[in-house]
Design a protein around this motif. Structure first.
Motif: not given
Length: 261
Positions: A215-243
């Motif tokens: 539901t809107p506002g429900q916690q789904i995770a906590v942020s970090g610095a995994t993957g290709n990053v230079t520091g902790p942050h949240l990467h957010f995308e809006a997509r027309t498909g899942p990929e």
């Protein structure tokens, strides 16, 4: 000259015969009067006795009749009171039943109003959108260029967030992907109710699983610095498909759903 008496049925009565009858009648009357006078005291006494007895009988009859009338009146009064009481009780029951029906109808209407209000509130809540990180801001914009991204530009936006910051689903939907996402590190992909998709990357941990409704506002995770990053942050995308590769402007997407970004 000699006379003879006529004979036969046409003979006229002798004057003495009529006179004798009258005399006899007077004598009889006189005798009766005398006898009556002599017998008067006893007859008067008997008459008085008979008169007194009749008066007593009449008095008793009147008293009995009055008692019967009073009893009948009391019985009628009691019957009338019973009828009035029954009518009053019936009226009270009808009134109570009517008041109960009115109270039930009112309560039902109030429940229906509350249910409609609750459904409307839930609908609004489910259709509402929020920011993925509370009190944050966009640190890197959409389509920002640079060699850090394999496509040559940023396919989403970055929200400033220290490691361990709560990450929310921006709207209602169903989780379709969780786990490792290559350059995105730990990620969550959600199919939204409007048919679009949102993606959350570089997470330190995930708290939902594929197939779970959110539901809107429900916690789904906590942020970090995994993957290709230079520091902790949240990467957010809006997509027309899942990929990857089906991205669209996430700022316009959020603003289109009423989120001030």
């Amino acid at each position: 000259m000699a006379f003879t008496r006529a004979t036969g049925k046409h003979r006229r009565p002798h004057r003495l015969s009529g006179t004798s009858a009258k005399v006899a009648g007077v004598a009889a009357l006189t005798t009766t009067s005398v006898v009556g006078g002599l017998a008067a005291p006893a007859l008067a006494d008997d008459t008085a006795k008979q008169s007194t007895g009749a008066t007593q009988a009449i008095s008793i009859d009147h008293s009995l009749a009055d008692a019967i009338d009073a009893q009948a009146a009391a019985q009628q009064q009691a019957a009338d009171a019973a009828v009035a009481k029954a009518k009053a009780e019936a009226a009270a029951k009808r009134k109570a039943a009517e008041e109960k029906r009115e109270a039930e109808a009112k309560a039902k209407k109030e429940r229906e109003v509350k249910q409609r209000a609750a459904r409307e509130a839930e609908r609004k809540r489910l259709n509402a959108y929020v920011t993925p990180v509370d009190g944050s801001y966009v640190s890197t914009g959409y389509r920002t260029g640079g060699g850090i991204w394999s496509s040559g530009s940023h396919t989403g936006i970055d929200f400033h967030a220290a490691t361990g910051t709560t990450v929310h689903s921006v709207g209602a939907g169903t989780v379709v992907q969780t786990g490792w996402g290559g350059a995105y590190g730990n990620q969550v992909v959600i199919k939204m109710h409007d048919g679009t998709y949102t993606q959350y990357g570089h997470l330190s941990s995930v708290s939902v699983s594929a197939g779970q409704a959110v539901t809107p506002g429900q916690q789904i995770a906590v942020s970090g610095a995994t993957g290709n990053v230079t520091g902790p942050h949240l990467h957010f995308e809006a997509r027309t498909g899942p990929e990857y590769g089906s991205d669209m402007d996430p700022v316009a997407y959020l603003r289109g759903h009423g989120v001030n970004v």
